[in-house]
Design an enzyme around this catalytic site. Structure first.
Site, PDB file in Angstrom:
ATOM      1  N   LYS A 221      15.151  13.460  33.980  1.00  0.00           N
ATOM      2  CA  LYS A 221      15.549  12.769  32.756  1.00  0.00           C
ATOM      3  C   LYS A 221      17.045  12.503  32.792  1.00  0.00           C
ATOM      4  O   LYS A 221      17.826  13.350  33.251  1.00  0.00           O
ATOM      5  CB  LYS A 221      15.208  13.630  31.528  1.00  0.00           C
ATOM      6  N   GLU A 270      21.138  17.618  14.627  1.00  0.00           N
ATOM      7  CA  GLU A 270      20.890  18.482  15.780  1.00  0.00           C
ATOM      8  C   GLU A 270      21.837  19.681  15.832  1.00  0.00           C
ATOM      9  O   GLU A 270      23.012  19.555  16.189  1.00  0.00           O
ATOM     10  CB  GLU A 270      20.995  17.682  17.085  1.00  0.00           C
TER      11      GLU A 270
END
Length: 465
Positions: A221, A270
């Protein structure tokens, strides 16, 4: 750190000046007391009439606020692999010398450090982030702390041997009067005049290149970010933007860090890590979808997100990394088996909390060093994804996607990941958004995802609903 039993600010100033004369060097003093209720945005707004930059932080989970004005002491580090250790060392040195009067012992009071780190100190810096260092924390001269419905004011200052206590006392009382006793209406929020996306076609080509590299086994990723530049009708006032963010982004941390002529602010959902009384909480927030226009549509989109292979794979990368990163420094680690949905005003995410007990020999900075960057902002494996970003990405991320937060003298603190953010300078601003690229990624879909992620900041800057 010298804890004292001083009963008044005047006595504290006298004692600090005497110690400074004895040592023949400047002495830092920190004194905390309760105050009457005041709105944190009002406090922040009043502070613009004082010298020194402002900082703002609020957590959405416990109505916790920190608002800082000015700078009593600065912590910074060179752009090296040892920057976390440098900050930790300078912090401990400062604490060993400060005189502190704080009978309340509440998290977030006293000489706390507020600031952050850049995303990648090895990335070539640009003029965009000239006002921000790669690692920078500030102990505010005046700090408002709101915790569990109680209000505290901490005054941090450095006194010199030649200082006079009455003069310092007069200056402090004048500033307190300005910060606490006046009511000033907020200015109107900004209006966007122009919007400009930075090379969207090249960005899509970069996504295609990353996808091919992943398919060829280079990485699992790679997270890629892009920039949108906007201009305003007039110079922007930060306070109404923060007020709007608090009202609209109710499940996000709202933050602002002023440096010189620039202000980095945003509303990030987050959390990177929180530590309170050795109890550690980190959260995985990876995998994104829009909100629906109706309850039925919203539930359907959420169900599809929970069952989407690409997003679940992205999410699991982050969960595994967090667990591995904290395993040597924590005990009693608890990780749920499945994610749940985390709804925001404009978006919804997959969410997994990770809980643990931090071992006594470690600090929150140790954990930040181990966690940053998570696969949600960098990729996996870490070094290969960072190398691709460093070589190919079209922007200098600066503090975007990086750890921002605070820590106090009693091992409490909290850091979030600076996404859903903008860097404002006068009549201009740069907005940032990113997405995780995996082997199934399609450039157009990733481009549209970043458009969705621009929405929270655009909406409060006067450019989107």
């Amino acid at each position: 750190m010298i804890q004292t039993e001083i009963k008044s600010l005047e006595d504290a100033l006298h004692e600090s000046i005497l110690l400074a004369k004895h040592k023949q060097t400047a002495q830092m003093l920190s004194i905390t007391d309760t105050i009457d209720k005041i709105d944190p945005i009002t406090f922040f707004n009043h502070a613009k009439e004082m010298q020194g930059e402002r900082v703002f932080w609020t957590s959405p989970f416990d109505q916790f606020y920190l608002v800082g004005v000015g700078e009593a002491f600065a912590l910074s580090a060179h752009a090296s692999l040892k920057r976390f250790e440098q900050i930790e060392q300078k912090w401990k040195q400062m604490l060993s010398e400060v005189i502190m009067f704080n009978p309340h012992q509440v998290a977030g009071t006293g000489p706390i450090a507020m600031g952050g780190f850049s995303f990648d100190p090895s990335k070539q810096r640009t003029a965009l982030w000239k006002d921000f260092e790669t690692s920078q924390f500030r102990i505010p001269a005046y700090l408002l702390t709101i915790e569990k419905g109680k209000y505290y004011l901490t005054i941090n200052l450095v006194v010199c041997p030649e200082d006079h206590p009455q003069q310092l006392l007069y200056e402090i009382e004048t500033n307190k009067q300005l910060l606490l006793n006046r009511t000033t209406p907020l200015a109107n929020g900004p209006t966007i005049k122009t919007k400009h996306e930075i090379e969207p076609l090249k960005w899509k080509e970069m996504v295609s290149k990353a996808t091919e590299e992943i398919k060829n086994g280079y990485a699992d990723k790679i997270v890629l970010a892009r920039e949108m530049q906007v201009t305003f009708e007039r110079k922007t006032d930060v306070a109404p933007i923060l007020d709007n963010l608090i009202k609209t982004q109710t499940n996000s941390y709202v933050f602002a860090f002023e440096n010189s002529q620039s202000c980095f602010l945003g509303a990030t959902p987050e959390r990177l890590v929180r530590v309170h009384d050795q109890q550690l909480l980190s959260t995985c927030l990876a995998g994104t979808a829009p909100r629906g226009d109706t309850r039925e549509e919203d539930e359907q989109i959420g169900l599809e997100l929970l069952n989407d292979v690409k997003n679940r794979e992205e999410h699991e990368f982050v969960v595994q990394m967090i667990h591995e990163a904290i395993s040597s420094s924590c005990e009693d680690i608890q990780v749920p088996n499945q994610p749940v949905l985390y709804p925001l005003k404009n978006l919804q995410h997959l969410y997994t909390p990770v809980k643990a007990v931090l071992k006594r020999e470690y600090t929150i900075i140790d954990i930040v060093k181990r966690l940053h960057p998570t696969p949600a902002l960098g990729g996996l494996p870490r070094e290969k994804s960072l190398a691709f970003i460093r070589e190919n990405e079209l922007l200098d991320r600066g503090w975007y996607g990086a750890p921002i937060g605070w820590f106090d003298p009693h091992q409490n603190g909290e850091f979030a990941v600076a996404i859903r953010s903008a860097l404002i300078n006068g009549k201009k601003a740069s907005l940032f958004a990113g997405c995780g690229v995996v082997k199934e990624s399609e450039p157009e879909a990733e481009y549209q995802e970043t458009n969705i992620k621009f929405t929270p900041m655009l909406s409060v800057l006067g450019g989107a609903s």
